[in-house]
Design a protein around this motif. Structure first.
Motif, mmCIF file in Angstrom:
data_model
loop_
_atom_site.group_PDB
_atom_site.id
_atom_site.type_symbol
_atom_site.label_atom_id
_atom_site.label_comp_id
_atom_site.label_asym_id
_atom_site.label_seq_id
_atom_site.Cartn_x
_atom_site.Cartn_y
_atom_site.Cartn_z
ATOM 1 N N SER A 172 74.004 44.476 9.514
ATOM 2 C CA SER A 172 75.310 44.721 8.898
ATOM 3 C C SER A 172 75.946 43.439 8.381
ATOM 4 O O SER A 172 76.868 43.495 7.569
ATOM 5 C CB SER A 172 76.243 45.421 9.886
ATOM 6 O OG SER A 172 76.544 44.570 10.966
ATOM 7 N N LEU A 173 75.443 42.294 8.806
ATOM 8 C CA LEU A 173 75.976 41.039 8.302
ATOM 9 C C LEU A 173 75.494 40.722 6.891
ATOM 10 O O LEU A 173 76.147 39.970 6.175
ATOM 11 C CB LEU A 173 75.605 39.893 9.245
ATOM 12 C CG LEU A 173 76.330 39.911 10.578
ATOM 13 C CD1 LEU A 173 75.822 38.788 11.459
ATOM 14 C CD2 LEU A 173 77.818 39.787 10.386
ATOM 15 N N ALA A 201 85.362 45.374 7.299
ATOM 16 C CA ALA A 201 85.506 44.096 6.594
ATOM 17 C C ALA A 201 84.771 44.132 5.255
ATOM 18 O O ALA A 201 85.275 43.613 4.256
ATOM 19 C CB ALA A 201 84.988 42.957 7.460
ATOM 20 N N VAL A 202 83.594 44.752 5.225
ATOM 21 C CA VAL A 202 82.857 44.887 3.966
ATOM 22 C C VAL A 202 83.682 45.688 2.965
ATOM 23 O O VAL A 202 83.810 45.308 1.796
ATOM 24 C CB VAL A 202 81.475 45.551 4.196
ATOM 25 C CG1 VAL A 202 80.821 45.941 2.881
ATOM 26 C CG2 VAL A 202 80.568 44.639 4.981
ATOM 27 N N ILE A 258 78.159 51.704 7.486
ATOM 28 C CA ILE A 258 78.179 50.813 8.652
ATOM 29 C C ILE A 258 79.342 51.155 9.568
ATOM 30 O O ILE A 258 79.188 51.255 10.787
ATOM 31 C CB ILE A 258 78.260 49.338 8.204
ATOM 32 C CG1 ILE A 258 76.965 48.920 7.510
ATOM 33 C CG2 ILE A 258 78.533 48.417 9.394
ATOM 34 C CD1 ILE A 258 77.064 47.579 6.825
ATOM 35 N N SER A 259 80.528 51.348 8.993
ATOM 36 C CA SER A 259 81.686 51.647 9.835
ATOM 37 C C SER A 259 81.579 53.021 10.483
ATOM 38 O O SER A 259 81.988 53.204 11.634
ATOM 39 C CB SER A 259 82.987 51.528 9.036
ATOM 40 O OG SER A 259 83.007 52.442 7.974
ATOM 41 N N THR A 260 81.000 53.996 9.802
ATOM 42 C CA THR A 260 80.799 55.319 10.400
ATOM 43 C C THR A 260 79.824 55.250 11.569
ATOM 44 O O THR A 260 80.049 55.865 12.615
ATOM 45 C CB THR A 260 80.289 56.315 9.336
ATOM 46 O OG1 THR A 260 81.222 56.376 8.269
ATOM 47 C CG2 THR A 260 80.084 57.690 9.926
ATOM 48 N N PHE A 296 81.752 48.608 13.744
ATOM 49 C CA PHE A 296 82.778 49.298 12.965
ATOM 50 C C PHE A 296 83.674 48.292 12.235
ATOM 51 O O PHE A 296 83.989 48.458 11.057
ATOM 52 C CB PHE A 296 83.613 50.187 13.886
ATOM 53 C CG PHE A 296 84.808 50.818 13.240
ATOM 54 C CD1 PHE A 296 84.651 51.828 12.307
ATOM 55 C CD2 PHE A 296 86.083 50.406 13.571
ATOM 56 C CE1 PHE A 296 85.756 52.409 11.712
ATOM 57 C CE2 PHE A 296 87.192 50.985 12.982
ATOM 58 C CZ PHE A 296 87.026 51.989 12.049
ATOM 59 N N ALA A 297 84.052 47.210 12.915
ATOM 60 C CA ALA A 297 84.902 46.194 12.306
ATOM 61 C C ALA A 297 84.185 45.473 11.163
ATOM 62 O O ALA A 297 84.807 45.147 10.147
ATOM 63 C CB ALA A 297 85.357 45.192 13.362
#
Length: 122
Positions: free
Chosen positions: A41-42, A105-106, A69-71, A100-101
């Motif tokens: 996710s990064l 942020a994305v 990613i957040s889901t 989630f964070a």
């Protein structure tokens, strides 16, 4: 942040988080999965941070990636906070909240860069 290779950063985080999570969360398949998702996710986070301007299609793609990613992070956090059949595991839930964070942020950085691109200030 402009010269950072997102894949190398992802491998570095995978190494550090893998060792830390095995010690903190135990040796399980869920630990390995969460470590991999956290590291991967990064990549979009770094790419969207490095983007100066892009096409409308690129902004939509990053919006979808951030949403996925957040889901995923929210579902992991909710499962281990509420619906876990064995017992509540707040450590896994904390990792899910962190994923989630990163997804949020994305989305937010993408939205900010999209508005700057639309206004022509980039």
């Amino acid at each position: 942040m402009k010269n950072i290779n997102p894949w190398l950063l992802s491998v570095f985080v995978l190494t550090i988080a893998g060792v830390t999570f095995r010690w903190w969360l135990g040796n399980s398949i869920m630990t390995a999965l969460l470590t991999l998702i956290l590291a991967l996710s990064l990549v979009p986070l770094v790419k969207v941070t490095q983007a100066t301007s892009g096409s409308n299609k690129e902004f939509k793609t990053y919006k979808i990636i951030g949403g996925v990613i957040s889901t995923f992070g929210l579902s992991v956090s909710t499962y281990f906070n509420i619906f876990s059949s064995t017992s509540l595991n707040l450590r896994f839930a904390l990792v899910g909240s962190f994923i989630f964070a990163i997804g949020l942020a994305v989305i937010l950085i993408n939205r900010f860069k999209n508005q700057i691109s639309k206004n022509g200030h980039a």
